[in-house]
Write an enzyme that holds these catalytic residues in place. Structure first.
Site, short mmCIF file in Angstrom:
data_model
loop_
_atom_site.label_atom_id
_atom_site.label_comp_id
_atom_site.label_asym_id
_atom_site.label_seq_id
_atom_site.Cartn_x
_atom_site.Cartn_y
_atom_site.Cartn_z
N ARG A 135 11.28 -6.38 5.17
CA ARG A 135 11.16 -4.95 5.46
C ARG A 135 11.64 -4.63 6.88
O ARG A 135 12.26 -3.60 7.12
CB ARG A 135 9.68 -4.52 5.30
N ARG A 194 -9.96 0.76 8.83
CA ARG A 194 -9.61 -0.62 9.14
C ARG A 194 -10.73 -1.33 9.89
O ARG A 194 -10.58 -2.53 10.23
CB ARG A 194 -8.35 -0.65 10.01
N ARG A 223 -1.20 -9.42 13.33
CA ARG A 223 -1.73 -8.36 12.46
C ARG A 223 -2.62 -8.97 11.37
O ARG A 223 -3.64 -8.39 11.00
CB ARG A 223 -0.58 -7.55 11.84
N LYS A 242 0.83 -1.21 0.00
CA LYS A 242 0.00 0.00 0.00
C LYS A 242 0.86 1.27 0.00
O LYS A 242 0.59 2.20 -0.75
CB LYS A 242 -0.94 0.02 1.22
N ARG A 274 10.95 -0.93 12.04
CA ARG A 274 9.62 -1.12 12.63
C ARG A 274 9.59 -2.37 13.49
O ARG A 274 9.76 -3.47 12.99
CB ARG A 274 8.56 -1.21 11.52
P1 AMP Z 1 0.44 0.36 8.93
O1 AMP Z 1 1.59 1.31 8.77
O2 AMP Z 1 -0.77 0.78 8.12
O3 AMP Z 1 0.84 -1.08 8.69
O4 AMP Z 1 -0.02 0.44 10.45
C1 AMP Z 1 0.84 0.04 11.52
C2 AMP Z 1 0.03 -0.11 12.78
O5 AMP Z 1 -0.56 1.15 13.15
C3 AMP Z 1 -1.13 -1.08 12.71
O6 AMP Z 1 -0.75 -2.43 12.92
C4 AMP Z 1 -2.04 -0.55 13.83
O7 AMP Z 1 -1.53 -0.93 15.10
C5 AMP Z 1 -1.85 0.96 13.71
N1 AMP Z 1 -2.85 1.52 12.76
C6 AMP Z 1 -2.61 2.07 11.54
N2 AMP Z 1 -3.74 2.47 10.95
C7 AMP Z 1 -4.74 2.18 11.83
C8 AMP Z 1 -6.16 2.31 11.79
N3 AMP Z 1 -6.78 2.81 10.71
N4 AMP Z 1 -6.86 1.90 12.89
C9 AMP Z 1 -6.24 1.39 13.97
N5 AMP Z 1 -4.92 1.20 14.05
C10 AMP Z 1 -4.17 1.58 13.00
#
Ligand code: AMP
Length: 193
Positions: free
Chosen positions: A128, A89, A146, A14, A134
């Site tokens: 990654r 989400r 996740r 993404k 991360r």
């Molecule tokens: P991402 O960078 O999109 O993979 O997000 C990393 C982490 O941030 C996720 O595993 C969640 O813990 C948190 N996170 C990101 N976006 C959301 C969202 N829309 N709702 C809740 N938690 C989020």
């Protein structure tokens, strides 16, 4: 406005594809994960709260996330539109996004869903994790959690948007450029003639 939700499990690409879409269509990028990480780095109250969830691979609570998104959108006027990366989400977040956009007399144009099989995703995330710094990419248990959260809480959004005729699945394997080409075709199909 062109408001695109880029959807898909962790590691689907993404972030990579968002950068290319923004460049082509002039959209504003909202990655909720990036905003949380920025807040964690700067040790804000939001960052401290979010970190506890993110490190375990759990979702940050809807209310916190929705407020952050409403605030971001109100501060970033862009008539061209937005790309939502990692948001919504949950169904509650999808409903909130509709309400926020409605205030601007706008709607979600389409949800583009990147489809990639799970073994490939784990491989990509662990790779990654070696360079991204991360924490949530470095531990296979966190990664699997996740996916579980994605299946339980996030994947129902596919129906939420397909019921509105807005869901477009895109095969997310192959080269970055090939995937981008498929995404562009899906976007063009939703643009007014
Ligand atoms: P991402 O960078 O999109 O993979 O997000 C990393 C982490 O941030 C996720 O595993 C969640 O813990 C948190 N996170 C990101 N976006 C959301 C969202 N829309 N709702 C809740 N938690 C989020």
């Amino acid at each position: 406005m062109l408001n695109i939700i880029l959807f898909g499990p962790p590691g689907a690409g993404k972030g990579t594809q968002s950068a290319k879409i923004i460049e082509k269509y002039g959209l504003t990028h909202l990655s909720t994960g990036d905003v949380f990480r920025y807040n964690i780095k700067n040790e804000t109250d939001l960052g401290i709260l979010a970190k506890a969830y993110i490190d375990k691979g759990e979702l940050v609570p809807d209310e916190v996330t929705n407020n952050m998104v409403a605030d971001f959108i109100s501060r970033s006027a862009n008539d061209k539109g937005f790309i939502f990366d990692g948001y919504p989400r949950t169904i509650a977040q999808g409903q909130n996004l509709d309400a926020v956009l409605q205030k601007m007399k706008a709607t979600v144009t389409t949800m583009i869903a990147l489809e990639v099989d799970e073994n490939e995703l784990v491989k990509r995330l662990l790779e990654r994790g070696k360079t991204s710094g991360r924490v949530d990419d470095q531990n296979e248990d966190t990664i699997r959690n996740r996916f579980k959260v994605y299946q339980q809480e996030t994947s129902p959004l596919a129906h939420f948007y397909s019921d509105q005729n807005k869901y477009m699945g895109v095969h997310g394997m192959g080269t970055i450029d090939d995937i981008f080409e498929r995404i562009c075709l899906a976007i063009e199909a939703k643009l007014p003639a």
